[in-house]
Design a protein around this motif. Structure first.
Motif, PDB file in Angstrom:
ATOM      1  N   TYR A 174      36.517  30.804  43.749  1.00 32.54           N
ATOM      2  CA  TYR A 174      35.309  31.612  43.556  1.00 32.54           C
ATOM      3  C   TYR A 174      34.131  30.712  43.211  1.00 32.54           C
ATOM      4  O   TYR A 174      34.312  29.665  42.601  1.00 32.54           O
ATOM      5  CB  TYR A 174      35.509  32.625  42.426  1.00 32.54           C
ATOM      6  CG  TYR A 174      36.646  33.592  42.638  1.00 32.54           C
ATOM      7  CD1 TYR A 174      37.117  33.894  43.906  1.00 32.54           C
ATOM      8  CD2 TYR A 174      37.249  34.202  41.555  1.00 32.54           C
ATOM      9  CE1 TYR A 174      38.163  34.784  44.080  1.00 32.54           C
ATOM     10  CE2 TYR A 174      38.302  35.094  41.730  1.00 32.54           C
ATOM     11  CZ  TYR A 174      38.752  35.379  42.995  1.00 32.54           C
ATOM     12  OH  TYR A 174      39.794  36.256  43.160  1.00 32.54           O
ATOM     13  N   CYS A 187      35.742  37.354  37.133  1.00 31.10           N
ATOM     14  CA  CYS A 187      35.917  36.325  38.169  1.00 31.10           C
ATOM     15  C   CYS A 187      34.888  35.201  38.056  1.00 31.10           C
ATOM     16  O   CYS A 187      35.200  34.032  38.306  1.00 31.10           O
ATOM     17  CB  CYS A 187      35.816  36.950  39.555  1.00 31.10           C
ATOM     18  SG  CYS A 187      37.176  38.085  39.900  1.00 31.10           S
ATOM     19  N   TYR A 218      35.844  26.718  46.758  1.00 35.22           N
ATOM     20  CA  TYR A 218      34.902  27.731  47.248  1.00 35.22           C
ATOM     21  C   TYR A 218      34.065  27.169  48.396  1.00 35.22           C
ATOM     22  O   TYR A 218      33.831  27.848  49.400  1.00 35.22           O
ATOM     23  CB  TYR A 218      33.984  28.257  46.144  1.00 35.22           C
ATOM     24  CG  TYR A 218      32.954  29.190  46.745  1.00 35.22           C
ATOM     25  CD1 TYR A 218      33.328  30.442  47.203  1.00 35.22           C
ATOM     26  CD2 TYR A 218      31.633  28.788  46.948  1.00 35.22           C
ATOM     27  CE1 TYR A 218      32.421  31.280  47.826  1.00 35.22           C
ATOM     28  CE2 TYR A 218      30.717  29.618  47.568  1.00 35.22           C
ATOM     29  CZ  TYR A 218      31.112  30.866  48.003  1.00 35.22           C
ATOM     30  OH  TYR A 218      30.220  31.688  48.630  1.00 35.22           O
ATOM     31  N   GLU A 225      35.644  41.927  50.894  1.00 40.12           N
ATOM     32  CA  GLU A 225      35.807  43.383  50.736  1.00 40.12           C
ATOM     33  C   GLU A 225      35.708  43.781  49.266  1.00 40.12           C
ATOM     34  O   GLU A 225      35.179  44.845  48.929  1.00 40.12           O
ATOM     35  CB  GLU A 225      37.138  43.844  51.333  1.00 40.12           C
ATOM     36  CG  GLU A 225      37.179  43.789  52.849  1.00 40.12           C
ATOM     37  CD  GLU A 225      36.055  44.598  53.507  1.00 40.12           C
ATOM     38  OE1 GLU A 225      35.775  45.713  53.068  1.00 40.12           O
ATOM     39  OE2 GLU A 225      35.438  44.070  54.459  1.00 40.12           O
ATOM     40  N   ILE A 226      36.223  42.919  48.409  1.00 41.05           N
ATOM     41  CA  ILE A 226      36.151  43.193  46.970  1.00 41.05           C
ATOM     42  C   ILE A 226      34.693  43.125  46.509  1.00 41.05           C
ATOM     43  O   ILE A 226      34.221  43.993  45.769  1.00 41.05           O
ATOM     44  CB  ILE A 226      37.055  42.203  46.209  1.00 41.05           C
ATOM     45  CG1 ILE A 226      38.514  42.562  46.501  1.00 41.05           C
ATOM     46  CG2 ILE A 226      36.748  42.208  44.716  1.00 41.05           C
ATOM     47  CD1 ILE A 226      39.512  41.526  46.067  1.00 41.05           C
ATOM     48  N   TYR A 271      26.838  40.759  51.261  1.00 38.47           N
ATOM     49  CA  TYR A 271      28.116  41.444  50.988  1.00 38.47           C
ATOM     50  C   TYR A 271      27.931  42.952  51.111  1.00 38.47           C
ATOM     51  O   TYR A 271      28.746  43.649  51.725  1.00 38.47           O
ATOM     52  CB  TYR A 271      28.622  41.097  49.583  1.00 38.47           C
ATOM     53  CG  TYR A 271      29.237  39.727  49.437  1.00 38.47           C
ATOM     54  CD1 TYR A 271      30.410  39.396  50.109  1.00 38.47           C
ATOM     55  CD2 TYR A 271      28.677  38.772  48.606  1.00 38.47           C
ATOM     56  CE1 TYR A 271      30.992  38.148  49.964  1.00 38.47           C
ATOM     57  CE2 TYR A 271      29.248  37.521  48.443  1.00 38.47           C
ATOM     58  CZ  TYR A 271      30.409  37.208  49.124  1.00 38.47           C
ATOM     59  OH  TYR A 271      30.975  35.974  48.977  1.00 38.47           O
ATOM     60  N   GLY A 291      38.316  36.385  52.912  1.00 37.34           N
ATOM     61  CA  GLY A 291      38.330  36.033  51.492  1.00 37.34           C
ATOM     62  C   GLY A 291      38.173  37.268  50.623  1.00 37.34           C
ATOM     63  O   GLY A 291      38.848  38.283  50.826  1.00 37.34           O
ATOM     64  N   GLN A 292      37.277  37.197  49.663  1.00 39.35           N
ATOM     65  CA  GLN A 292      37.084  38.295  48.714  1.00 39.35           C
ATOM     66  C   GLN A 292      35.947  39.218  49.144  1.00 39.35           C
ATOM     67  O   GLN A 292      35.445  40.006  48.332  1.00 39.35           O
ATOM     68  CB  GLN A 292      36.770  37.719  47.330  1.00 39.35           C
ATOM     69  CG  GLN A 292      37.822  36.741  46.828  1.00 39.35           C
ATOM     70  CD  GLN A 292      39.170  37.388  46.702  1.00 39.35           C
ATOM     71  OE1 GLN A 292      39.307  38.439  46.098  1.00 39.35           O
ATOM     72  NE2 GLN A 292      40.183  36.774  47.299  1.00 39.35           N
TER      73      GLN A 292
END
Lengths: 84, 84
Positions: free
Chosen positions: B29, B17, A39, B58-59, B47, B55-56
């Protein structure tokens, strides 16, 4: 995986904000000690690539701009190796 | 400052997660347990505002889109209260 000892050499520019022990000196900055290596590597690359904005993102980008991918891996290994 | 107990109620969507104990289930993560409350609040807002991409991101944005500022403060309080 990165080389934590090499990372320690590069971390001299990180300690003012993130602490010599990886605990941030200012509450709005993140602790890094014991964070997941992958990360940390992702986050440093995200700053470098300009994928983060707002807050201290421009400062982080400026600090990281002179770091190679290997430097970034080594810093990630160094901070993830610290006791949280 | 946020309400950690209220944050726990909202954290049901985070655990897959980030782990029930704030330790990420996937190395890429971040661990959240014991992270600085103000940093967690900043990161969640970043975010939500679309200040992070790759990476993540958009999630994370999708998950956070339904959260109020108060929910975000409460989640930050909850994770920062956990033992790292």
């Amino acid at each position: 995986n990165g080389d934590a000892q090499a990372g320690e050499q590069k971390a001299v520019m990180c300690v003012a904000c993130h602490g010599a022990n990886g605990k941030a000196s200012v509450p709005v900055y993140p602790n890094l000690a014991g964070q997941n290596e992958k990360y940390l590597e992702h986050a440093l690359q995200a700053y470098k690539k300009g994928e983060r904005s707002g807050g201290q993102a421009e400062i982080m980008k400026a600090y990281i701009s002179g770091l190679s991918d290997e430097d970034i891996s080594n810093l990630a290994a160094y901070y993830s190796s610290m006791k949280p």
